[in-house]
Design an enzyme around this catalytic site. Structure first.
Site, PDB file in Angstrom:
ATOM      1  N   ARG A 148      53.603  55.312  44.903  1.00 17.53           N
ATOM      2  CA  ARG A 148      53.747  56.427  45.834  1.00 17.53           C
ATOM      3  C   ARG A 148      53.003  56.441  46.888  1.00 17.53           C
ATOM      4  O   ARG A 148      52.183  55.952  47.131  1.00 17.53           O
ATOM      5  CB  ARG A 148      54.258  58.148  44.631  1.00 17.53           C
ATOM      6  CG  ARG A 148      52.555  57.652  44.675  1.00 17.53           C
ATOM      7  CD  ARG A 148      51.831  58.714  43.672  1.00 17.53           C
ATOM      8  NE  ARG A 148      51.153  58.752  42.178  1.00 17.53           N
ATOM      9  CZ  ARG A 148      49.797  59.097  43.357  1.00 17.53           C
ATOM     10  NH1 ARG A 148      49.743  59.253  44.292  1.00 17.53           N
ATOM     11  NH2 ARG A 148      48.605  58.954  42.158  1.00 17.53           N
TER      12      ARG A 148
ATOM     13  N   GLU B 293      38.419  48.072  29.512  1.00 15.88           N
ATOM     14  CA  GLU B 293      37.884  46.717  30.730  1.00 15.88           C
ATOM     15  C   GLU B 293      36.268  47.358  30.442  1.00 15.88           C
ATOM     16  O   GLU B 293      36.208  48.841  30.781  1.00 15.88           O
ATOM     17  CB  GLU B 293      38.366  47.167  31.747  1.00 15.88           C
ATOM     18  CG  GLU B 293      38.955  48.699  32.456  1.00 15.88           C
ATOM     19  CD  GLU B 293      39.391  48.574  33.528  1.00 15.88           C
ATOM     20  OE1 GLU B 293      40.128  47.057  34.226  1.00 15.88           O
ATOM     21  OE2 GLU B 293      39.691  49.571  34.489  1.00 15.88           O
TER      22      GLU B 293
ATOM     23  N   LYS C 123      49.812  49.903  33.358  1.00 14.90           N
ATOM     24  CA  LYS C 123      48.231  49.020  33.848  1.00 14.90           C
ATOM     25  C   LYS C 123      48.017  48.172  33.111  1.00 14.90           C
ATOM     26  O   LYS C 123      47.516  47.565  34.109  1.00 14.90           O
ATOM     27  CB  LYS C 123      47.343  50.202  33.297  1.00 14.90           C
ATOM     28  CG  LYS C 123      46.767  51.383  34.280  1.00 14.90           C
ATOM     29  CD  LYS C 123      45.423  52.036  34.063  1.00 14.90           C
ATOM     30  CE  LYS C 123      45.658  53.640  34.886  1.00 14.90           C
ATOM     31  NZ  LYS C 123      46.623  54.705  34.467  1.00 14.90           N
TER      32      LYS C 123
ATOM     33  N   HIS D 106      35.130  52.718  44.857  1.00 21.29           N
ATOM     34  CA  HIS D 106      36.617  53.236  44.661  1.00 21.29           C
ATOM     35  C   HIS D 106      37.588  53.073  46.096  1.00 21.29           C
ATOM     36  O   HIS D 106      36.785  53.932  46.825  1.00 21.29           O
ATOM     37  CB  HIS D 106      36.929  54.070  43.760  1.00 21.29           C
ATOM     38  CG  HIS D 106      38.199  54.091  44.383  1.00 21.29           C
ATOM     39  ND1 HIS D 106      38.808  54.723  42.912  1.00 21.29           N
ATOM     40  CD2 HIS D 106      39.915  54.257  44.575  1.00 21.29           C
ATOM     41  CE1 HIS D 106      39.664  54.712  42.405  1.00 21.29           C
ATOM     42  NE2 HIS D 106      40.664  54.471  43.565  1.00 21.29           N
TER      43      HIS D 106
ATOM     44  N   ILE E 297      32.442  48.679  36.265  1.00 18.03           N
ATOM     45  CA  ILE E 297      32.067  47.928  36.983  1.00 18.03           C
ATOM     46  C   ILE E 297      30.888  49.328  37.431  1.00 18.03           C
ATOM     47  O   ILE E 297      31.488  50.177  37.824  1.00 18.03           O
ATOM     48  CB  ILE E 297      32.444  47.237  38.397  1.00 18.03           C
ATOM     49  CG1 ILE E 297      33.913  46.106  36.804  1.00 18.03           C
ATOM     50  CG2 ILE E 297      31.981  46.906  39.441  1.00 18.03           C
ATOM     51  CD1 ILE E 297      33.118  45.209  37.023  1.00 18.03           C
TER      52      ILE E 297
ATOM     53  N   ASN F 223      48.956  52.689  43.010  1.00 18.02           N
ATOM     54  CA  ASN F 223      49.771  53.392  43.048  1.00 18.02           C
ATOM     55  C   ASN F 223      51.201  52.965  43.838  1.00 18.02           C
ATOM     56  O   ASN F 223      50.944  53.029  45.139  1.00 18.02           O
ATOM     57  CB  ASN F 223      48.889  54.494  43.260  1.00 18.02           C
ATOM     58  CG  ASN F 223      47.669  54.800  42.702  1.00 18.02           C
ATOM     59  OD1 ASN F 223      46.928  55.081  42.893  1.00 18.02           O
ATOM     60  ND2 ASN F 223      48.143  55.775  41.393  1.00 18.02           N
TER      61      ASN F 223
ATOM     62  N   LYS G 239      41.071  53.029  28.803  1.00 17.27           N
ATOM     63  CA  LYS G 239      41.710  53.946  29.783  1.00 17.27           C
ATOM     64  C   LYS G 239      43.486  53.525  29.231  1.00 17.27           C
ATOM     65  O   LYS G 239      43.922  53.433  28.763  1.00 17.27           O
ATOM     66  CB  LYS G 239      42.100  53.021  31.496  1.00 17.27           C
ATOM     67  CG  LYS G 239      40.880  53.408  32.319  1.00 17.27           C
ATOM     68  CD  LYS G 239      40.928  52.620  33.684  1.00 17.27           C
ATOM     69  CE  LYS G 239      40.077  52.423  34.417  1.00 17.27           C
ATOM     70  NZ  LYS G 239      40.624  51.797  35.390  1.00 17.27           N
TER      71      LYS G 239
ATOM     72  N   VAL H 253      47.692  60.937  48.106  1.00 19.30           N
ATOM     73  CA  VAL H 253      47.490  62.336  48.289  1.00 19.30           C
ATOM     74  C   VAL H 253      46.912  62.063  50.211  1.00 19.30           C
ATOM     75  O   VAL H 253      46.809  63.258  50.525  1.00 19.30           O
ATOM     76  CB  VAL H 253      46.792  63.064  47.466  1.00 19.30           C
ATOM     77  CG1 VAL H 253      45.318  64.354  48.176  1.00 19.30           C
ATOM     78  CG2 VAL H 253      46.859  63.648  46.421  1.00 19.30           C
TER      79      VAL H 253
ATOM     80  N   ARG I 216      39.900  67.478  50.349  1.00 20.31           N
ATOM     81  CA  ARG I 216      40.443  68.556  49.713  1.00 20.31           C
ATOM     82  C   ARG I 216      40.154  69.815  49.472  1.00 20.31           C
ATOM     83  O   ARG I 216      39.451  70.249  48.771  1.00 20.31           O
ATOM     84  CB  ARG I 216      40.763  67.457  48.112  1.00 20.31           C
ATOM     85  CG  ARG I 216      41.409  66.304  48.233  1.00 20.31           C
ATOM     86  CD  ARG I 216      42.036  65.775  47.322  1.00 20.31           C
ATOM     87  NE  ARG I 216      41.568  64.854  47.289  1.00 20.31           N
ATOM     88  CZ  ARG I 216      42.492  63.444  46.272  1.00 20.31           C
ATOM     89  NH1 ARG I 216      43.346  64.342  44.966  1.00 20.31           N
ATOM     90  NH2 ARG I 216      42.881  62.693  46.693  1.00 20.31           N
TER      91      ARG I 216
END
Length: 455
Positions: free
Chosen positions: A293, A200, A116, A208, A203, A291, A158, A296, A339
């Site tokens: 990859r 950080e 990150k 998201h 916010i 990410n 994080k 999901v 999910r």
């Protein structure tokens, strides 16, 4: 095109990839642990090979055994899916050294964007907006206190390495900082073998928002629109939709252009996702992470764009150009994904492994898809993630998609284990969600307290 691809994963994503590979006319190899001997992905693949015992560290994370399986079966490429080794640059490098194609970005890019702190520095160079925060790794509470005073509370702690909600803590004031930092650092060390943190400014409230991108080895980079992933519990996504109701035409163009700029800056190849936090009050957005990859929630993007992301991954890894250009991509309707987990929402979402004694998955109609590795008689092992299915719907508009999801969840019937189907049905029927009036705090601060009162 490759002759044979090994799928280094399990569960619904392994099934999803096997189906895409087969539709491309390519042979498939499944790997499995002793606990997954009877799993659906094992039955569906052309070949299957056991790579170790139940524990992930001895099977699905066992690089030597997985690479040996690829060599033994003659697989020319490995698709890692998500989780496990999908963002492990060491594994990607080992694949390169053994002349096995890793279906994903290069190890160099993975290192650059997977950490990150490195990713943040690269985004600043690329001119992509980032949140105010620490300039490098933070290792001690004294450093954390000093940095937090400079950028102002509330803040987010994080883990520099990893993801999946691990090593993350919200801190409202200096009194909370030291215990939160120590807890997050310990969690990061245990999960990723790396206790480095960064800080950080938070916010809040925020949306998201993530943008799906695709890149090839010829330098082409496109986006497939955005997804709204703001409905989260403990930093874990619960429900996703595309497009976001919080974004208008102008902002959509800005945020997708920023994502493409970010991917171009690092010469990104294959599928990836640029994640942003959107401050709805100001309309400003900030880079959060990338990410490297398949996600999901990729099916919602496939529904609205008409692009098969997994097949594009495979074509790009084979050296082909993307099959679509940006001007060819059109967006249609609205898609939502829920999910489905084997867990008990009424008991703090405790996992609920066990044998499925009866199963009926929703079906029928246009725009309904269920990605799952379940079948009647299958025993869900206790060793892995509790997600057992994804219900994805597509409608001409958001209202149609919401109604279709409600219908699908009402039909979903699984016996033998406890699931979150009823929880998801209540969530998708909540007036705030129906109105699109939610942010990252909604599930934890508004919905769950009311839901838990029902006991």
């Amino acid at each position: 095109m490759f002759n044979k691809i090994l799928i280094a994963n399990r569960g619904e994503i392994a099934v999803r990839i096997i189906r895409a590979v087969r539709e491309l006319g390519v042979g498939t190899v499944a790997i499995y642990s002793t606990a997954d001997r009877d799993a659906l992905h094992v039955h569906l693949a052309d070949e299957a090979i056991c790579v170790g015992p139940a524990r992930s560290t001895e099977s699905y994370l066992n690089m030597n055994n997985i690479l040996s399986a690829a060599v033994a079966t003659g697989a020319q490429a490995i698709h890692p899916g998500f989780g496990f080794l999908s963002e492990n640059s060491k594994f990607a490098r080992l694949c390169e050294e053994m002349n096995i194609k890793f279906i994903g970005p290069s190890a160099k890019v993975m290192d650059m964007m997977g950490d990150k702190i490195n990713a943040r520095a690269e985004m600043i160079k690329a001119g992509v907006p980032v949140t105010p925060g620490s300039e490098g790794e933070v290792h001690t509470t004294d450093e954390a206190v000093k940095i937090a005073e400079e950028i102002g509370y509330p803040i987010m702690l994080k883990a520099s390495a990893g993801g999946g909600g691990k090593g993350i803590r919200k801190v409202n004031n200096v009194e909370e900082l030291v215990p939160a930092f120590e807890a997050a650092q310990a969690e990061a060390q245990a999960a990723f073998g790396n206790g480095a943190m960064f800080i950080e400014r938070m916010i809040f409230p925020a949306r998201h928002i993530e943008v799906q991108i695709l890149g090839d080895s010829q330098g082409n980079v496109i986006h497939l629109g955005e997804r709204d992933c703001s409905l989260q519990r403990n930093n874990q996504k619960v429900l996703e939709e595309s497009p976001s109701v919080a974004i208008g035409h102008t902002l959509r163009n800005e945020i997708t252009a920023a994502a493409v700029k970010a991917a171009q800056h690092v010469s990104y190849e294959n599928a990836g996702t640029i994640e942003f936090l959107l401050d709805e009050s100001s309309g400003k957005f900030y880079f959060m992470e990338m990410n490297t990859r398949v996600q999901v929630e990729h099916p919602v993007t496939e529904f609205v764009s008409g692009v098969d992301i997994v097949k594009e991954q495979i074509r790009v890894a084979n050296g082909n150009e993307l099959s679509v250009k940006q001007e060819d991509v059109t967006f249609s309707g609205h898609a939502i994904e829920c999910r489905i987990n084997a867990e008990n929402p009424k008991f703090n979402f405790a996992p609920s492994p066990g044998k499925i004694t009866n199963l009926f998955l929703p079906s029928g109609g246009v725009g309904l898809r269920v990605d799952s590795a379940m079948y009647s008689g299958y025993s869900i092992p206790p060793y892995y993630d509790s997600m057992i299915a994804k219900v994805i719907v597509h409608g001409e508009n958001r209202f149609e998609a919401l109604m279709k999801m409600q219908r699908a969840l009402l039909e979903f019937d699984v016996e033998g284990v406890i699931t979150n189907v009823d929880f998801q049905l209540e969530l998708i029927s909540d007036p705030h969600v129906v109105a699109g009036d939610y942010d990252t705090s909604f599930l934890g601060n508004v919905f769950l307290p009311e839901y838990q009162k029902e006991d």
